[in-house]
Design an enzyme around this catalytic site. Structure first.
Site, PDB file in Angstrom:
ATOM      1  CG  ASP A   1      17.990  10.407  48.935  1.00  0.00           C
ATOM      2  OD1 ASP A   1      19.085  11.047  48.598  1.00  0.00           O
ATOM      3  OD2 ASP A   1      16.822  10.658  48.235  1.00  0.00           O
TER       4      ASP A   1
ATOM      5  CG  ASP B   1      16.377  15.261  46.398  1.00  0.00           C
ATOM      6  OD1 ASP B   1      17.136  14.440  45.930  1.00  0.00           O
ATOM      7  OD2 ASP B   1      15.790  16.219  45.853  1.00  0.00           O
TER       8      ASP B   1
ATOM      9  CG  ASP C   1      13.143   8.224  48.489  1.00  0.00           C
ATOM     10  OD1 ASP C   1      12.313   7.189  48.688  1.00  0.00           O
ATOM     11  OD2 ASP C   1      13.656   8.678  47.254  1.00  0.00           O
TER      12      ASP C   1
END
Ligand SMILES: [Zn+2]
Ligand SMILES: [Zn+2]
Length: 303
Positions: free
Chosen positions: A95, A97, A281
């Protein structure tokens, strides 16, 4: 939300689903996965099994969810409670972001809603109305956020293909539904890894936890020959490019590094992690039981 608003949203989503069935597809090994969905104004329904596209479309039309999720994990019994599912393996997912990238643009497009008095403002620390510090942040990504996230995706793909030998065609990138991307790496060896090995893998990708000894810097008797060089593969090569910039600068900078000593170099390594490490992440990658937004489905937050 008002009942009439929900009715309106559900009708729009129903139409969207009906018009876009060709875009909403079940992932491979469908019947081994756990599905879940969320309806407008209500909680999450999990532990559902679906075996093909038709069943998925039926579920969408019957429940008109605002969000649809699917597990990265494969189970013998995906519809049972978590501890009875019998986990087999899980896709490796990363992930990235924009909110984790420390971008200076963030303050320009983040607003806060006070959980106490509901006042909406630009203040990120304190409510301008009631001084409460309980603020919910809302943000829409700007072009800069998207570009910075894309750059991290490129860095990640470089590590996955060159260092971990995952072939490019087994890597897929999807919009995460938040402010960035989910990168799926389909690879038989990595699918079998448990949380601990995945945690080691995230440290590697973040370029985190490197000690000076790795590069020949010791408290006593450092070894210049072990220091990385440009033409090396993986992080040794990337670190060389970061620290030296160009070949001609190498001798001078190398002398400085060895003169500055052990703890100074530890600081250099920590700074390098911040600058050249891939900003994934770690919590997402180590979670082998997570459900992720189904690629192609809509996202209630994007409006
Ligand atoms: Zn307030
Ligand atoms: Zn931005």
């Amino acid at each position: 939300m008002q009942e009439t608003d929900i009715q309106f949203l559900e009708n729009s989503f129903k139409k969207y689903y009906f018009d876009h069935f060709n875009k909403i597809k079940v992932p491979e090994r469908t019947s081994e996965r756990e599905f879940g969905y969320q309806k407008f104004n209500s909680g999450m329904t999990r532990h559902i099994t679906i075996s093909n596209d038709k069943e998925l479309h039926l579920m969408l039309m019957n429940n008109i969810p605002s969000d649809v999720y699917c597990s990265n994990g494969y189970y013998t019994f995906p519809n049972l409670p978590m501890n009875e599912k019998d986990w087999k393996e899980a896709d490796l997912i990363f992930d990235i972001d924009a909110k984790d990238l420390n971008l200076s643009c963030r303050n320009n497009h983040t607003i806060t809603i006070c959980t106490n008095c509901k006042k909406i403002s630009n203040s990120l620390s304190q409510c301008t109305e009631c001084n409460s510090s309980k603020l919910e942040k809302k943000s829409l990504p700007c072009k800069n956020c998207i570009n910075a996230s894309k750059k991290e995706v490129e860095k990640l793909i470089d590590v996955l293909t060159n260092d971990l030998a995952i072939s490019q065609e087994n890597i897929q990138v999807y919009f995460s539904g938040n402010e960035g991307f989910h990168v799926y790496a389909y690879d038989l060896i990595f699918q079998k890894l448990g949380p601990r090995e995945r945690s080691d893998l995230t440290d590697y990708i973040l370029f985190k936890g490197i000690i000076p000894e790795t590069f020949g810097i010791r408290k006593f008797k450092s070894d210049k020959k072990s220091f990385p060089n440009f033409n090396e593969k993986g992080w040794r090569g990337r670190f060389s490019t970061y620290i030296f910039g160009s070949k001609s600068k190498r001798p001078k900078i190398l002398t400085e590094i060895f003169a500055n000593g052990y703890s100074f170099f530890q600081k250099t390594l920590d700074d390098a992690a911040e600058n050249i490490g891939v900003k994934i992440d770690p919590n997402v990658t180590v979670d082998i039981h997570r459900i992720f937004r189904l690629p192609g489905s809509i996202n209630s937050k994007s409006g």
